[in-house]
Design an enzyme around this catalytic site. Structure first.
Site, PDB file in Angstrom:
ATOM      1  N   GLY A   1      60.859  46.450  45.498  1.00 58.77           N
ATOM      2  CA  GLY A   1      60.340  47.639  44.948  1.00 58.77           C
ATOM      3  C   GLY A   1      60.804  48.423  43.745  1.00 58.77           C
TER       4      GLY A   1
ATOM      5  CD  GLU B   1      62.793  41.778  51.578  1.00 61.02           C
ATOM      6  OE1 GLU B   1      62.777  41.389  52.868  1.00 61.02           O
ATOM      7  OE2 GLU B   1      61.670  42.506  51.457  1.00 61.02           O
TER       8      GLU B   1
ATOM      9  N   GLY C   1      62.156  41.954  43.560  1.00 60.05           N
ATOM     10  CA  GLY C   1      61.568  40.735  43.010  1.00 60.05           C
ATOM     11  C   GLY C   1      61.292  41.084  41.755  1.00 60.05           C
ATOM     12  NE  ARG C   2      57.512  45.557  40.009  1.00 56.51           N
ATOM     13  CZ  ARG C   2      56.124  45.449  39.788  1.00 56.51           C
ATOM     14  NH1 ARG C   2      55.803  45.049  38.717  1.00 56.51           N
ATOM     15  NH2 ARG C   2      55.418  45.319  40.876  1.00 56.51           N
TER      16      ARG C   2
ATOM     17  CE1 TYR D   1      48.069  45.320  41.589  1.00 59.27           C
ATOM     18  CE2 TYR D   1      49.168  44.183  39.983  1.00 59.27           C
ATOM     19  CZ  TYR D   1      48.843  44.381  41.255  1.00 59.27           C
ATOM     20  OH  TYR D   1      49.189  43.491  42.224  1.00 59.27           O
TER      21      TYR D   1
ATOM     22  CB  CYS E   1      32.496  36.684  30.120  1.00 58.78           C
ATOM     23  SG  CYS E   1      31.154  37.271  29.110  1.00 58.78           S
ATOM     24  CD  GLU E   2      35.138  40.175  35.137  1.00 57.53           C
ATOM     25  OE1 GLU E   2      35.135  41.512  35.391  1.00 57.53           O
ATOM     26  OE2 GLU E   2      34.603  39.358  35.933  1.00 57.53           O
TER      27      GLU E   2
END
Ligand SMILES: *Cc1c(COP(=O)(O)O)cnc(C)c1O
Length: 458
Positions: free
Chosen positions: A248, A285, A287-288, A328, A366-367
């Site tokens: 995180g 841990e 990741g990002r 997000y 198409c959103e």
């Protein structure tokens, strides 16, 4: 140490403006767009900074942030372990050369075929560790004859994250409730080799969320001490190897956001977890943090539409290529690398010589949510301009989909400046391959339905 001082001899952040624009234009011309570019040298630098900040901890790369083979190999060579969230990730990590002793599988409501796969894999690689966050998961491992290494995932009751959808620490979905964790870990030790306890607060620890990180870590330290030296004298002490406090670690997405002060996070972590019982190591841990600023997404402007409210800039990458803004409301820096033409076909001026205009950069899906940014000042875009979307190396390609029947983009890996295609661009044929294969199999049921067998209930 100040937050902008390099840790381990390299810069704490790479901004989108730090990329070599000419090189990116060259790559886009050669490979087409949308195109992910992932720089392995930057991945290595990020690994080095983490190892320098946590010299006595086990650093495990959360593979789900970027599963590309070249990235996994770079991370393996740098000396990090692999933290996997599925059988597919375990498979990729094994293929990239992580041996079992460096492989951790965190099972969250694991589908039967994932457990089957990992229990099989553990026969060849008995040092794999399985992290379980529910007693049912432990029972299902035992039912499969597994008696190897397990770690108990704890719900620490505190969470952190850049968005509620990725705040895991306090969510009931993840881990054994804190006040039952000691009993579950002791019971696990009777059936398995119980080697660790684990908690992950969520994604996006940033400078103002250090307090909740500290609190989580302190609770985990306390639990480790309770397990090593039980307050109840009838309980057997556990011989744990590690306390894993999760990942995180945030990265600065906004151009002016300061980078995470990694040494301050490390110091706060060590202090909050202490004193660890003898022989118990700290594990983290990220990741990002390992891959985010090592990647950019290149996309080409195909439409510039002035409207009374704003200028809409249509590009060839959308939420199917980079989901984070739509999912997000995530911010990604965008830089206009130019190269476009005016309506008469002449070269547009260099971006540095253009006015900044507020624009919405929108993809081909198409959103309404399909926008990479809204109302952002960008060097006045022309059709044909190349845009670089920064800090796209984590959860970028990984969350790509084929929605709207859009083939997924290509990705190149840069290694010491040399580009190789890491993932070829999908074709229209790739979109229908599973249907065509089903049809040519005569629509028979799956040949190996082993993962779907009913399991004993409780
Ligand atoms: C996703 C995840 C991580 C990594 O999170 P980042 O925000 O990418 O650092 C670490 N541990 C677990 C269990 C995860 O699910």
């Amino acid at each position: 140490m100040s937050e902008n001082e390099p840790v381990g001899g390299n810069a704490p952040v790479r901004r989108v403006s730090d990329w070599d624009a000419a090189r990116l234009r060259e790559l886009a011309a050669e490979h087409g767009t949308p195109l992910y570019v992932q720089d392995l040298d930057r991945v290595r630098e990020n690994c080095e900074r983490l190892l320098a900040a946590f010299p006595d901890a086990d650093v495990r790369y959360a593979v789900k942030a970027h599963t590309g083979r070249a990235v996994l190999e770079a991370v393996r060579d740098a000396g990090l372990d692999a933290e996997c969230a599925s059988a597919g990730e375990v498979d990729r990590a094994l293929a990239a050369g992580f041996d079992g002793s460096r492989l951790h599988y965190t099972a969250v409501n694991p589908p039967a075929r994932d457990l089957d796969y990992v229990v099989d894999a553990a026969e060849a690689e008995p040092d794999i560790t399985v992290t379980a966050g529910a007693v049912d998961t432990l029972d299902r491992l035992a039912e499969r004859g597994y008696d190897g290494r397990v770690c108990v995932r704890v719900n620490p009751g505190v969470g952190a994250g850049h968005h509620e959808k990725v705040t895991t620490g306090g969510a009931a979905k993840f881990g054994i409730p804190y006040d039952r964790a000691a009993a579950v870990a002791r019971e696990a030790a009777e059936r398995f080799d119980a080697v660790g306890i684990h908690a992950h607060a969520g994604s996006g620890i940033d400078p103002d969320q250090l307090d909740s990180h500290r609190e989580l870590v302190a609770r985990m330290g306390e639990l480790a001490r309770e397990l090593a030296e039980p307050s109840d004298e009838t309980a057997a002490p556990l011989d744990l190897e590690y306390v894993d406090v999760g990942g995180g670690f945030g990265v600065p997405y906004e151009e002016d956001a300061p980078p995470l002060d990694l040494s301050a996070v490390a110091a706060a972590t060590r202090e909050a977890v202490a004193p660890l019982p003898a022989g118990v190591d700290l594990a983290v841990e990220p990741g990002r943090y390992v891959v985010a600023d090592a990647g950019v997404l290149l996309t080409r402007v195909n439409t510039v539409k002035p409207t009374p409210d704003e200028t809409v800039v249509g590009v060839d990458a959308g939420m199917t290529d980079l989901l984070r803004p739509a999912m997000y409301d995530a911010y990604h820096p965008i830089s206009n690398l130019g190269g476009g033409r005016d309506r008469d076909g002449g070269d547009a001026p260099a971006p540095a010589d253009r006015e900044a205009t507020p624009v919405t950069v929108a993809g081909p899906i198409c959103e309404t949510g399909d926008a990479l940014c809204r109302n952002r000042a960008l060097a006045d875009p022309f059709r044909g301009d190349l845009l670089a979307v920064g800090v796209a190396g984590a959860y970028g390609y990984e969350m790509a989909s084929q929605y709207n029947s859009r083939p997924r983009p290509a990705e190149v890996a840069l290694d010491d400046g040399t580009a190789t295609t890491a993932r070829r661009r999908e074709t229209l044929g790739d979109l229908t391959v599973v249907e065509r294969e089903a049809a040519s199999d005569g629509n028979r049921p799956e040949a190996t339905p082993d993962g779907d067998r009913p399991e004993a209930g409780r």
